[in-house]
Design a protein around this motif. Structure first.
Motif, PDB file in Angstrom:
ATOM      1  N   VAL A  15       0.844  -1.201   0.000  1.00  0.00           N
ATOM      2  CA  VAL A  15       0.000   0.000   0.000  1.00  0.00           C
ATOM      3  C   VAL A  15       0.876   1.247   0.000  1.00  0.00           C
ATOM      4  N   ASN A  16       1.876   1.277   0.875  1.00  0.00           N
ATOM      5  CA  ASN A  16       2.771   2.443   0.914  1.00  0.00           C
ATOM      6  C   ASN A  16       3.505   2.627  -0.409  1.00  0.00           C
ATOM      7  N   SER A  17       3.947   1.518  -0.990  1.00  0.00           N
ATOM      8  CA  SER A  17       4.648   1.589  -2.269  1.00  0.00           C
ATOM      9  C   SER A  17       3.724   2.098  -3.370  1.00  0.00           C
ATOM     10  N   MET A  18       2.479   1.618  -3.389  1.00  0.00           N
ATOM     11  CA  MET A  18       1.529   2.019  -4.423  1.00  0.00           C
ATOM     12  C   MET A  18       1.165   3.496  -4.299  1.00  0.00           C
ATOM     13  N   TYR A  19       1.001   3.958  -3.068  1.00  0.00           N
ATOM     14  CA  TYR A  19       0.693   5.380  -2.875  1.00  0.00           C
ATOM     15  C   TYR A  19       1.824   6.257  -3.414  1.00  0.00           C
ATOM     16  N   GLU A  20       3.066   5.849  -3.161  1.00  0.00           N
ATOM     17  CA  GLU A  20       4.197   6.631  -3.653  1.00  0.00           C
ATOM     18  C   GLU A  20       4.241   6.625  -5.184  1.00  0.00           C
ATOM     19  N   GLN A  21       3.939   5.490  -5.787  1.00  0.00           N
ATOM     20  CA  GLN A  21       3.932   5.409  -7.249  1.00  0.00           C
ATOM     21  C   GLN A  21       2.850   6.306  -7.852  1.00  0.00           C
ATOM     22  N   VAL A  22       1.644   6.240  -7.269  1.00  0.00           N
ATOM     23  CA  VAL A  22       0.531   7.032  -7.797  1.00  0.00           C
ATOM     24  C   VAL A  22       0.785   8.525  -7.576  1.00  0.00           C
ATOM     25  N   LYS A  23       1.384   8.867  -6.432  1.00  0.00           N
ATOM     26  CA  LYS A  23       1.759  10.264  -6.201  1.00  0.00           C
ATOM     27  C   LYS A  23       2.786  10.724  -7.235  1.00  0.00           C
ATOM     28  N   GLY A  24       3.702   9.817  -7.568  1.00  0.00           N
ATOM     29  CA  GLY A  24       4.764  10.155  -8.513  1.00  0.00           C
ATOM     30  C   GLY A  24       4.250  10.514  -9.887  1.00  0.00           C
ATOM     31  N   VAL A  25       3.177   9.869 -10.313  1.00  0.00           N
ATOM     32  CA  VAL A  25       2.611  10.168 -11.644  1.00  0.00           C
ATOM     33  C   VAL A  25       1.526  11.235 -11.553  1.00  0.00           C
ATOM     34  N   LYS A  26       1.278  11.752 -10.352  1.00  0.00           N
ATOM     35  CA  LYS A  26       0.310  12.823 -10.114  1.00  0.00           C
ATOM     36  C   LYS A  26      -1.074  12.477 -10.652  1.00  0.00           C
ATOM     37  N   ALA A  27      -1.552  11.287 -10.251  1.00  0.00           N
ATOM     38  CA  ALA A  27      -2.882  10.847 -10.685  1.00  0.00           C
ATOM     39  C   ALA A  27      -3.948  11.810 -10.161  1.00  0.00           C
ATOM     40  N   ALA A  28      -4.841  12.251 -11.042  1.00  0.00           N
ATOM     41  CA  ALA A  28      -5.846  13.252 -10.685  1.00  0.00           C
ATOM     42  C   ALA A  28      -6.832  12.741  -9.638  1.00  0.00           C
ATOM     43  N   TRP A  29      -7.060  11.422  -9.631  1.00  0.00           N
ATOM     44  CA  TRP A  29      -8.076  10.882  -8.720  1.00  0.00           C
ATOM     45  C   TRP A  29      -7.589  10.736  -7.283  1.00  0.00           C
ATOM     46  N   LEU A  30      -6.287  10.813  -7.061  1.00  0.00           N
ATOM     47  CA  LEU A  30      -5.748  10.675  -5.705  1.00  0.00           C
ATOM     48  C   LEU A  30      -5.896  12.005  -4.967  1.00  0.00           C
ATOM     49  N   SER A  31      -6.855  12.070  -4.070  1.00  0.00           N
ATOM     50  CA  SER A  31      -7.150  13.329  -3.381  1.00  0.00           C
ATOM     51  C   SER A  31      -6.391  13.487  -2.069  1.00  0.00           C
ATOM     52  N   CYS A  32      -5.876  12.389  -1.530  1.00  0.00           N
ATOM     53  CA  CYS A  32      -5.176  12.467  -0.241  1.00  0.00           C
ATOM     54  C   CYS A  32      -4.349  11.205  -0.040  1.00  0.00           C
ATOM     55  N   ASP A  33      -3.231  11.337   0.638  1.00  0.00           N
ATOM     56  CA  ASP A  33      -2.407  10.148   0.940  1.00  0.00           C
ATOM     57  C   ASP A  33      -1.933  10.173   2.389  1.00  0.00           C
ATOM     58  N   CYS A  34      -2.764  10.740   3.280  1.00  0.00           N
ATOM     59  CA  CYS A  34      -2.387  10.810   4.692  1.00  0.00           C
ATOM     60  C   CYS A  34      -2.368   9.411   5.309  1.00  0.00           C
ATOM     61  N   GLU A  35      -1.863   9.324   6.529  1.00  0.00           N
ATOM     62  CA  GLU A  35      -1.733   8.019   7.178  1.00  0.00           C
ATOM     63  C   GLU A  35      -3.087   7.362   7.384  1.00  0.00           C
ATOM     64  N   ASN A  36      -4.105   8.166   7.719  1.00  0.00           N
ATOM     65  CA  ASN A  36      -5.429   7.589   7.941  1.00  0.00           C
ATOM     66  C   ASN A  36      -5.999   6.984   6.658  1.00  0.00           C
ATOM     67  N   CYS A  37      -5.813   7.669   5.533  1.00  0.00           N
ATOM     68  CA  CYS A  37      -6.289   7.136   4.253  1.00  0.00           C
ATOM     69  C   CYS A  37      -5.532   5.859   3.886  1.00  0.00           C
ATOM     70  N   ARG A  38      -4.256   5.834   4.168  1.00  0.00           N
ATOM     71  CA  ARG A  38      -3.470   4.631   3.883  1.00  0.00           C
ATOM     72  C   ARG A  38      -3.931   3.463   4.749  1.00  0.00           C
ATOM     73  N   LEU A  39      -4.209   3.733   6.015  1.00  0.00           N
ATOM     74  CA  LEU A  39      -4.679   2.667   6.899  1.00  0.00           C
ATOM     75  C   LEU A  39      -6.068   2.182   6.483  1.00  0.00           C
ATOM     76  N   ASP A  40      -6.915   3.091   6.002  1.00  0.00           N
ATOM     77  CA  ASP A  40      -8.227   2.681   5.498  1.00  0.00           C
ATOM     78  C   ASP A  40      -8.062   1.767   4.286  1.00  0.00           C
ATOM     79  N   THR A  41      -7.083   2.071   3.443  1.00  0.00           N
ATOM     80  CA  THR A  41      -6.823   1.232   2.276  1.00  0.00           C
ATOM     81  C   THR A  41      -6.317  -0.140   2.705  1.00  0.00           C
TER      82      THR A  41
END
Length: 238
Positions: A15-41
């Motif tokens: 999950v942490n790796s995927m969030y970093e990848q999606v942040k890296g490509v600046k995906a428009a649908w990713l609205s937040c990547d805080c710890e709480n959102c990551r834990l929900d995922t």
């Protein structure tokens, strides 16, 4: 004995790796990547895959088999992306709070610990769950503080929970362990186009040596089903 779900480590890492990848490509649908959102995922994924339990010191073989299973890894990563999209589109109200505000603060002093209250809001004509009903838990006319920011008060029912709500009230300090006291909680229920209602329940509690910081599945109080009738429809129960 030390039993561990191997999938937890795998999912958290991916999950942490995927969030970093999606942040890296600046995906428009990713609205937040805080710890709480990551834990929900993480929770989203773990609730949809079978666990793989290992005993410390004897789980190396299982770990190797799991990590080398390409189909399993592909399925997990697909679920992670699905979970990320779901969490980004339906963020919880507390998602931008600091993580320390979303965990129970430890208290080693005598405390009155309350059960988790749960109930359901139903339509009086169809007995179907009501969505967007608002339930407020009060004591002495004041809104009750919850155990942490992840518990909402007031709470609004949603389609996914089928009219069910739950509250976990914050512990109250006691003078000593073993002290007995009765607490009266009032629940105010309303919903658009429905006649609201109020319900009170008295809960006897014996203080414990410290406050609880983990939910106890045996310490639940199931309230009666709350039946609401639409405005203009006579309530046959009156």
């Amino acid at each position: 004995m030390n039993v561990h779900n191997l999938m937890e480590d795998l999912v958290i890492q991916n999950v942490n790796s995927m969030y970093e990848q999606v942040k890296g490509v600046k995906a428009a649908w990713l609205s937040c990547d805080c710890e709480n959102c990551r834990l929900d995922t993480v929770s989203y994924v773990l609730n949809r895959i079978p666990p793989k339990y290992i005993v410390s010191g004897r789980g190396v073989t299982h770990a190797s088999e799991t990590l080398n299973n390409k189909q399993l890894m592909a399925d997990v990563n697909a679920l992670i992306l699905e979970g990320m999209r779901t969490v980004s589109s339906t963020k919880r109200p507390f998602h931008n709070k600091a993580r320390k505000e979303c965990t129970v603060a430890p208290n080693n002093k005598p405390s009155f610990n309350f059960p988790t209250f749960t109930g359901t809001i139903l339509d009086g004509s169809t007995f179907e769950p009501i969505t967007d009903a608002v339930i407020t838990m009060k004591r002495d006319g004041k809104v009750v503080d919850m155990i942490d920011k992840t518990w909402s008060n007031p709470y609004s029912t949603c389609r996914s929970t089928r009219g069910t709500f739950s509250f976990w009230a914050k512990s109250i300090k006691a003078k000593k362990e073993g002290e007995q006291q009765k607490f009266v909680f009032t629940f105010e229920i309303s919903a658009p186009e429905y006649v609201g209602t109020t319900y009170s329940v008295e809960v006897p509690v014996i203080s414990e040596g410290s406050s609880r910081d983990e939910i106890d599945s045996t310490y639940f109080l199931k309230l009666k089903d709350f039946i609401l009738f639409k405005e203009g429809i006579e309530n046959p129960m009156e």
